[in-house]
Design a protein around this motif. Structure first.
Motif, PDB file in Angstrom:
ATOM      1  N   HIS A   1       1.387   6.177   0.386  1.00  0.00           N
ATOM      2  CA  HIS A   1       1.096   5.034   1.363  1.00  0.00           C
ATOM      3  C   HIS A   1      -0.271   4.785   1.497  1.00  0.00           C
ATOM      4  N   THR A   2      -0.949   5.567   0.918  1.00  0.00           N
ATOM      5  CA  THR A   2      -2.540   5.078   0.962  1.00  0.00           C
ATOM      6  C   THR A   2      -2.968   5.497  -0.406  1.00  0.00           C
ATOM      7  N   ILE A   3      -3.586   4.912  -1.105  1.00  0.00           N
ATOM      8  CA  ILE A   3      -4.238   5.197  -2.431  1.00  0.00           C
ATOM      9  C   ILE A   3      -5.814   4.791  -2.495  1.00  0.00           C
ATOM     10  N   SER A   4      -6.630   5.291  -3.181  1.00  0.00           N
ATOM     11  CA  SER A   4      -7.867   5.065  -3.220  1.00  0.00           C
ATOM     12  C   SER A   4      -8.492   4.951  -4.742  1.00  0.00           C
ATOM     13  N   LEU A   5      -9.632   4.041  -4.755  1.00  0.00           N
ATOM     14  CA  LEU A   5     -10.196   3.805  -6.197  1.00  0.00           C
ATOM     15  C   LEU A   5     -11.942   3.407  -5.786  1.00  0.00           C
ATOM     16  N   ASP A   6     -12.584   3.261  -6.919  1.00  0.00           N
ATOM     17  CA  ASP A   6     -13.908   2.801  -6.832  1.00  0.00           C
ATOM     18  C   ASP A   6     -13.851   1.465  -7.338  1.00  0.00           C
ATOM     19  N   LEU A   7     -14.431   0.600  -6.683  1.00  0.00           N
ATOM     20  CA  LEU A   7     -14.350  -0.822  -7.139  1.00  0.00           C
ATOM     21  C   LEU A   7     -15.852  -1.177  -7.027  1.00  0.00           C
TER      22      LEU A   7
ATOM     23  N   ASP B   1       0.352   2.102   5.780  1.00  0.00           N
ATOM     24  CA  ASP B   1       0.510   3.115   6.818  1.00  0.00           C
ATOM     25  C   ASP B   1       0.281   2.483   8.109  1.00  0.00           C
ATOM     26  N   PRO B   2       1.400   2.546   9.159  1.00  0.00           N
ATOM     27  CA  PRO B   2       1.213   1.877  10.301  1.00  0.00           C
ATOM     28  C   PRO B   2       0.224   2.672  11.107  1.00  0.00           C
ATOM     29  N   GLU B   3       0.037   4.158  11.041  1.00  0.00           N
ATOM     30  CA  GLU B   3      -0.798   4.695  11.832  1.00  0.00           C
ATOM     31  C   GLU B   3      -2.279   4.583  11.271  1.00  0.00           C
ATOM     32  N   ILE B   4      -2.453   4.335  10.290  1.00  0.00           N
ATOM     33  CA  ILE B   4      -3.852   3.870   9.826  1.00  0.00           C
ATOM     34  C   ILE B   4      -4.165   2.505  10.212  1.00  0.00           C
TER      35      ILE B   4
ATOM     36  N   PRO C   1      -1.372  16.327  -0.631  1.00  0.00           N
ATOM     37  CA  PRO C   1      -0.218  16.027  -1.707  1.00  0.00           C
ATOM     38  C   PRO C   1       0.803  15.085  -0.845  1.00  0.00           C
ATOM     39  N   ASP C   2       1.231  15.266   0.230  1.00  0.00           N
ATOM     40  CA  ASP C   2       2.187  14.540   0.966  1.00  0.00           C
ATOM     41  C   ASP C   2       1.481  13.163   1.831  1.00  0.00           C
ATOM     42  N   GLY C   3       0.437  13.170   1.833  1.00  0.00           N
ATOM     43  CA  GLY C   3      -0.375  11.979   2.741  1.00  0.00           C
ATOM     44  C   GLY C   3      -0.297  12.079   4.130  1.00  0.00           C
ATOM     45  N   SER C   4      -0.029  13.463   4.521  1.00  0.00           N
ATOM     46  CA  SER C   4       0.020  13.759   5.985  1.00  0.00           C
ATOM     47  C   SER C   4      -1.451  13.992   6.747  1.00  0.00           C
ATOM     48  N   ALA C   5      -2.184  14.570   5.729  1.00  0.00           N
ATOM     49  CA  ALA C   5      -3.612  14.827   6.231  1.00  0.00           C
ATOM     50  C   ALA C   5      -4.263  13.757   6.462  1.00  0.00           C
TER      51      ALA C   5
END
Length: 529
Positions: free
Chosen positions: A89-95, A105-108, A414-418
């Motif tokens: 539900h959350t990914i990252s990249l360098d742009l 992700d609603p919490e984010i 690994p599961d996106g919970s941290a």
């Protein structure tokens, strides 16, 4: 000698780089590692790409794929697929050297818009782009200036102001008269934009543009609308049409001309003029006409709060007045028009839903002009509006820039919970379109138009549903927009039988806001005919 000099320069530059890197690691790098450890932050899932992992793409593949899918009018679907491919539900990249996080992700979202509000900025790049044609106002300001703009607007949207539906009725009657009644196909989308422009200008500025008065439609209104729509689309560029994606890196002379049209040829004037000559620009004409009317009505009682009057009382700087006017006009026109267009696109495709809505109209209103209180009682109509905003959010994606190193509550590991560490200057793009369609929140039928889900006892998506944003910057005019949209839908169904004339799937037309690329093509016949 030349080789010796070159070697010295190269060694010096390398030493400088190494020195800066060591200093960065000893200060910023050390601080960030300590912050991550303190909060238990873990790395975020990287964006899935077909290119080799060792290849330093700088996100150019992401940029080019966005342009390609934008032209295909499926950029929103493309972003959703990016998250699905990563199974996160959350990914990252360098742009292009900037760290970018994409999330549904609603919490984010809650952390960005509410709980950690002061940690995030609209983003200086976006502010600059919008200021170029809107000027500084409620949508482009931050901090104290934004709070001041918002406080001036707040009285406009108090209940007693919104509850007077006579203003909607006046412009809706005119809207109905320009609609064909012989069943031929008409696109309601541009007409909805004219209707909402007329309503918004009268509500906020004391006088309407009256663009639905066909015999009185002025040239400057048409020019303003065309320029406004061009500037509001960051991907629209005459250079792009000519040179492809490389054209986006070239100066766009048309955008500069359109920005000048919006701000007005007199935008450098720093004083209030009370003349209304024929060469006055769109925004200046509204200001000048209100000034003239105010001077004639000196001492008389004003029935309601007029935002433009408050602006004129607060400052004599025309640039400030014009900028605030243009900022709020963006919301008053585009958002409600897009909502109406999407609702009226969906309704004819679902005869059972439209039939149930007609029954609710008969029960609560009959053939009368709807009142504010009656509209508020219509739960099924509100469910239809909610479902349209869920599937087709008017702002389907937004972003915030990090003002200092911080952490977000989820997205790492690994599961996106941290938690994840977000460095200063990084951007977090929250993808409302994807979040509103998550099956784990809205059910296996999340991609379907089903208003009934909003009538299910206990159904509360919370921060997973943000049609009007949230937190301190939540849309101040949402009650007005909802009342206007419900009023228009009720009146159309009271007067017309509506038949859909477009079998294509919904595709987006993206600018600052989002509408259906195919418009809203329907056939209309008077009820009972």
């Amino acid at each position: 000698m030349a080789i010796f000099t070159f070697t010295n320069v190269a060694v010096s530059l390398f030493s400088l780089y190494v020195g800066r890197r060591i200093y960065w690691e000893a200060t910023t790098g050390s601080r960030r590692r300590a912050l991550a450890k303190q909060n238990g932050a873990l790395p975020c899932t990287p964006r899935v790409t077909n290119l080799p992992s060792f290849l330093p793409t700088l996100g150019i593949d992401f940029f080019i794929s966005n342009l390609r899918t934008y032209k295909q009018k499926r950029l929103l679907e493309h972003w959703q697929q990016d998250l699905m491919k990563a199974k996160a539900h959350t990914i990252s990249l360098d742009l292009l050297g900037k760290r970018l996080y994409i999330t549904d992700d609603p919490e984010i979202v809650k952390a960005l818009l509410a709980t950690n509000f002061d940690t995030w900025s609209l983003g200086q790049d976006r502010i600059k782009q919008m200021v170029d044609y809107l000027g500084h106002g409620v949508f482009t300001n931050e901090g104290a200036a934004w709070k001041h703009s918002r406080e001036m607007l707040r009285p406009c949207f108090e209940r007693h102001q919104v509850a007077d539906t006579s203003l909607f009725a006046k412009h809706m009657d005119r809207f109905i008269t320009v609609l064909p009644t012989d069943g031929r196909t008409i696109d309601l989308q541009p007409l909805c934009h004219e209707l909402t422009l007329d309503i918004a200008t009268e509500f906020l500025f004391g006088r309407s543009t009256d663009s639905l008065k066909r015999e009185e439609k002025t040239k400057e209104v048409a020019e303003f609308v065309e320029a406004f729509e061009y500037c509001a689309d960051p991907f629209l560029s005459e250079q792009y049409d000519k040179w492809g994606w490389v054209g986006l890196l070239l100066p766009d002379k048309k955008r500069k001309r359109c920005a000048q049209t919006i701000k007005g040829n007199n935008c450098l004037r720093g004083y209030i003029a009370t003349n209304t000559d024929q060469d006055t620009d769109f925004a200046d004409r509204i200001i000048d006409e209100e000034l003239t009317a105010k001077a004639k009505a000196q001492g008389s009682q004003q029935n309601r709060y007029i935002f433009l009057d408050e602006l004129i009382s607060a400052t004599s700087d025309r640039t400030v007045i014009r900028s605030e006017l243009l900022n709020i006009l963006l919301a008053g026109r585009d958002t409600t028009a897009a909502l109406l267009s999407n609702v009226l696109w969906e309704l004819p495709r679902h005869p059972d839903i439209m039939s149930r809505l007609r029954a609710e109209i008969t029960e609560f209103i009959g053939a009368d002009i709807p009142t504010y209180e009656q509209l508020k009682e219509m739960k099924y109509l509100r469910a239809i509006i909610n479902e349209s905003q869920r599937l087709y959010p008017i702002v389907p994606s937004n972003s915030r820039e990090c003002l200092h190193d911080t952490t977000l509550p989820r997205g790492g590991g690994p599961d996106g919970s941290a938690p994840i560490l977000v460095p200063k200057g990084a951007y977090v793009a929250y993808h409302t379109y994807s979040m509103h369609r998550r099956p784990d929140i809205y059910g296996a039928d999340a991609a379907e138009f089903k208003p009934e889900r909003w009538l299910t006892p206990g159904f509360r998506p919370g921060w997973a549903y943000i049609p009007f944003s949230g937190g301190p910057r939540v849309c101040i005019g949402q009650n007005f927009a909802l009342t206007e949209a419900m009023f228009v839908v009720v009146r159309l169904l009271q007067v017309f039988e509506i038949e859909g004339r477009d079998e294509d799937v919904w595709r987006e037309k993206l600018s600052i806001t989002c509408t259906g690329a195919g418009g809203c093509k329907v056939g209309l016949k008077p009820r009972g005919s």
